[in-house]
Design a protein around this motif. Structure first.
Motif, PDB file in Angstrom:
ATOM      1  N   ARG A   1       0.826  -1.212   0.000  1.00  0.00           N
ATOM      2  CA  ARG A   1       0.000   0.000   0.000  1.00  0.00           C
ATOM      3  C   ARG A   1       0.858   1.258   0.000  1.00  0.00           C
ATOM      4  O   ARG A   1       0.522   2.254  -0.628  1.00  0.00           O
ATOM      5  N   LEU A   2       1.975   1.210   0.709  1.00  0.00           N
ATOM      6  CA  LEU A   2       2.874   2.364   0.693  1.00  0.00           C
ATOM      7  C   LEU A   2       3.488   2.543  -0.695  1.00  0.00           C
ATOM      8  O   LEU A   2       3.557   3.667  -1.210  1.00  0.00           O
ATOM      9  N   THR A   3       3.932   1.459  -1.309  1.00  0.00           N
ATOM     10  CA  THR A   3       4.539   1.576  -2.639  1.00  0.00           C
ATOM     11  C   THR A   3       3.515   2.043  -3.672  1.00  0.00           C
ATOM     12  O   THR A   3       3.854   2.796  -4.591  1.00  0.00           O
ATOM     13  N   ALA A   4       2.261   1.617  -3.516  1.00  0.00           N
ATOM     14  CA  ALA A   4       1.224   2.095  -4.437  1.00  0.00           C
ATOM     15  C   ALA A   4       1.030   3.601  -4.288  1.00  0.00           C
ATOM     16  O   ALA A   4       0.831   4.317  -5.280  1.00  0.00           O
ATOM     17  N   TRP A   5       1.141   4.099  -3.053  1.00  0.00           N
ATOM     18  CA  TRP A   5       0.988   5.538  -2.827  1.00  0.00           C
ATOM     19  C   TRP A   5       2.149   6.318  -3.444  1.00  0.00           C
ATOM     20  O   TRP A   5       1.930   7.346  -4.084  1.00  0.00           O
TER      21      TRP A   5
END
Length: 818
Positions: free
Chosen positions: A313-317
């Motif tokens: 989720r962090l990398t998607a952000w």
């Protein structure tokens, strides 16, 4: 002792819940950053993209190679050389040749990154027309994707064009195809081409041309922009997550260690009673180690699972906000899980063992005393580690100021240095907690009622508890002040440099990432009342320190025009001495004496020996070097500074400049507006980068603050019972708890501001030594905001926890269970 530890965990599970929470979240944070960092080490494997169907690709040399006694040093030059015309002619005799060109395009309503190519190269991807036809005129284009449809007219920085065809997007670029003739006019150099001939014959034809590569098969991917973009993206993402990971690791280790130490320290009376019952210090220590081991294993395992869930989720952000390329995803590396798990377990054990070593030596008599005040708060360990960190911070600062002040202005330095001072301040905090608390609560203690007096005495007497609860506030405020203050201070210094450097009334910039052509420059020079100084970005390379190939950003401009629109921060020499045989350097260069000759390599890799005409001060490190256009082959003018001739009307000059650049989509800004637009930190990605570096760490610190306050408040059952038996109402006790929480937050905030101020004072000294003095820029609004958030969180969590405790019936003091 292990069975006793298990029974203790079951009986006091609420006390261990706080330590478990802090550990799980800390390990999760380490896991997330580790997985992101591991994913930034390698780019995805790519096959040929734009040239998947090309027979043979010939690419000009794009590597600067310099021989040294320690081996060859290589870099990619700023302006790679074009293929020689004779070589292109020789290749045409072998077979059909299609010249490839790539250039940036900016279009209204189009994607952020558009790349232009000649239409003849579309067949090598291959791109196939999905609608319309191929371009035939200079103002006709074919686009990839569906952002524009055939028949539409689109305004671009390369002129207004009509879309006559569309091809399906292939995912690796957003393309705009011009006619071959128009593409040649927009990007004249020939740096690579496709030739339909036998590869062996092609290699023979280019054998005598240095650096030229013949690409076939899978090697054709090196003709794409992908590998170069991937390397640059990986470097940026790795630096971003390396910085964020370092800050997050420090905060999580700091919080976990202090939380476990607090959890053990609050049980001193229990350990004293065990000693009175015959337990030895070793047995007490083994019991605490067993508890920490069990909590550490469970908390670390939970943190790894939580981190594995949160990392994608962090990398998607970061991809959504364009901090990372679209292909960036979390990989399957295992080492981040191992590093986070064992780090969390080790820190938990160290924090618990250090506190239990002290508690195990508590005498039984002292444990049975009813006094709640802390004894000696400063232990030998605190003196040793706190003093060592403070000494290290002072010595490294002095060494940097005396040796290399510019190092203090680098991001890695001003991000990591505050950690030394924060650690020192947290360990040495008990020295100042008592006097600082009494000072901050001096006025409330003189107000009517007993709440102010009790707040003052409780916070000052329980030094360890106050220091433990203030620690997350200290981290939060110090990091906010140090990092935001450092960027603001550097921004002020850079803005001051720019104001001094650029005296132009107007600055004209090329549209998008393009450049001004000769016709546009002629129109600009013809504007009445305008004194024009055109400059182009380039680079200069120099060997320093025995074998390091160092790149310096350069601007190429005519000396006379440059002197009319710029005021360089010269330490020696003058612009009058700049010519085609000389260079203006800065004091960072190993050789920086006027008149000295220095061997350099220009932006296209050409070697030259130039005389130093002038030397600039180092400043914030962005002064770069200056050369004449003759020493910047391949560089294209992207900026024109304009000074006003005597008596010229600024409005008339501005209107003339706008008319001159309107056909190519240029922008005309006043000097002040241009300086504001190019100020450090004004870019969207920069703001998101700081949000990532600072935001995650501060969020964890805020959660740790709530956790620590709840732990400290829940441990005061006996104290609250005594207050109730003395006649205090529930409301009075809750007011007391809230007031104490505010006092502790104030202590942590004052210590945090002091740390930030000390850190920024070192940066101010470095800037002064670099001839770029700037006033300290403490971010007071941000500091006030995070302090207010800490106050709200601490007060709410303390009052809520106390309310739960007070909900029980009032017992006798001796019967009150801790």
């Amino acid at each position: 002792m292990l069975s006793l530890a298990l029974r203790t965990l079951r009986a006091r599970w609420t006390a261990f819940a706080g330590a478990f929470t802090a550990l799980a979240l800390g390990v999760a944070l380490l896991t997330v950053m580790g997985l992101a960092l591991a994913s930034s080490l390698d780019a995805p494997a790519r096959g040929p993209e734009r040239f998947a169907a090309a027979p043979v690709v010939v690419r000009a040399g794009d590597t600067l190679r310099v021989e040294t006694p320690y081996g060859d040093r290589t870099m990619t030059p700023a302006h790679p050389r074009a293929l020689p015309a004779a070589t292109v002619a020789k290749l045409r005799r072998l077979g059909a040749v299609v010249v490839d060109r790539s250039y940036r395009v900016r279009a209204e309503g189009g994607p952020g990154e558009l790349t232009g190519h000649p239409w003849s190269t579309a067949a090598f991807a291959p791109y196939e027309l999905a609608a319309g036809r191929a371009p035939r005129a200079d103002d006709e284009v074919v686009v990839s994707g569906d952002w524009a449809r055939p028949g539409e007219r689109v305004r671009t920085d390369r002129g207004t064009v009509r879309v006559v065809g569309a091809v399906a997007g292939r995912g690796f670029e957003h393309a705009v195809f011009h006619t071959d003739a128009r593409a040649a006019a927009l990007s004249p150099p020939v740096r690579q081409l496709v030739v339909d001939a036998d590869p062996a014959a092609v290699r023979e034809a280019v054998r005598d041309v240095a650096g030229v590569r013949v690409l076939t098969g899978g090697d054709r991917r090196y003709a794409d922009a992908g590998p170069e973009r991937d390397r640059a993206a990986l470097t940026a993402v790795n630096a971003l997550f390396g910085t964020a990971g370092g800050v997050s690791a420090f905060v999580s280790v700091f919080v976990v260690a202090s939380t476990f130490a607090l959890a053990v320290d609050r049980r001193r009376r229990e350990f004293g009673l065990l000693r009175a019952a015959g337990a030895t210090p070793g047995q007490v220590g083994r019991m605490v180690c067993g508890e920490a081991l069990l909590v550490g294993v469970l908390g670390s395992a939970a943190g790894c699972a939580l981190g594995g869930y949160a990392a994608p989720r962090l990398t998607a952000w970061v991809v959504d906000v364009e901090l990372a390329p679209g292909w960036f995803t979390v990989g399957d590396a295992a080492w981040p899980y191992h590093a986070a798990f064992w780090t969390g377990l080790l820190v938990a054990l160290c924090g618990a063992v250090a506190a239990s070593w002290r508690a195990g030596r508590t005498s039984p008599l002292r444990a049975l005393r009813e006094a709640s005040a802390d004894g000696r708060a400063m232990t030998p360990g605190r003196w040793l580690w706190g003093g060592g960190l403070l000494l290290t911070a002072v010595v490294t600062l002095a060494a940097a100021l005396l040796g290399d002040p510019g190092d203090l202005l680098h991001r890695k330095t001003y991000v990591s240095r505050p950690m030394l001072l924060i650690g020192a301040a947290a360990l040495l905090a008990p020295l100042v907690v008592h006097p600082l608390t009494r000072l901050l609560t001096w006025l409330p203690a003189r107000l009517p009622g007993a709440v102010g007096t009790l707040t003052r005495e409780n916070a000052a007497a329980r030094v360890r508890r106050t220091a433990a609860v203030a620690a997350p506030v200290l981290v939060t405020v110090a990091l906010t002040g140090s990092l935001l203050g450092a960027t603001a201070t550097l921004g002020r210094a850079g803005a001051a440099e720019t104001r001094e450097l650029t005296t132009a009334a107007f600055v004209v910039t090329a549209g998008g990432d393009g450049a001004f052509g000769p016709r546009t420059l002629e129109r600009l020079r013809a504007v009445p009342g305008a004194r024009v100084s055109a400059s182009a970005p380039s680079a200069v390379y120099v060997l320093e320190e025995g074998g390091a190939l160092v790149r310096s950003e350069a601007r190429a401009a005519e000396p006379g025009a440059l002197a009319a629109t710029a005021r360089l921060p010269l330490a020696a020499g003058g612009l009058g001495g700049l010519d085609d045989d000389s260079i203006v350097v800065n004091e960072e260069w190993e050789r920086h004496t006027v008149g000295q000759r220095v061997r350099v390599w220009l932006g296209d890799g050409t070697g030259r020996t130039l005389r130093i005409a002038a030397v600039m001060t180092t400043g914030t490190g962005n002064n770069g070097v200056y050369v004449t256009p003759a020493n910047a082959p391949g560089a294209r003018v992207d900026r024109v500074d304009v000074a006003l001739a005597g008596g010229a009307d600024p409005r008339a000059v501005a209107a003339g400049l706008e008319r001159a650049v309107r056909p190519v989509g240029g922008r005309v800004l006043t000097g002040d507006r241009w300086r504001a637009a190019t100020a450090p930190g004004s870019e969207r990605t920069t703001r998101y980068g700081f949000l990532l570096v600072l935001g995650i760490a501060l969020l964890y610190a805020a959660i740790a603050l709530v956790n620590t306050v709840v732990m400290a408040t829940a441990d005061r059952v006996r104290e609250f019972a005594a207050l109730r038996l003395a006649g205090a109402t529930r409301w009075q006790v809750l007011r007391l708890v809230g007031a104490e929480a505010l006092a502790v937050v104030a202590v942590g905030a004052v210590l945090g501001v002091a740390v930030a101020a000390l850190e920024l004072a070192g940066m101010w000294a470095a800037l002064t030594l670099q001839s770029a003095p700037a006033p300290l820029a403490l971010p007071w609004r941000a500091l006030a905001a995070v302090t207010a958030v800490c106050a709200v969180l601490a007060t709410a969590s303390a009052v809520a926890s106390a309310a739960v405790v007070l909900h029980r019936p009032v017992p006798g003091p001796a019967a009150a269970r801790e």
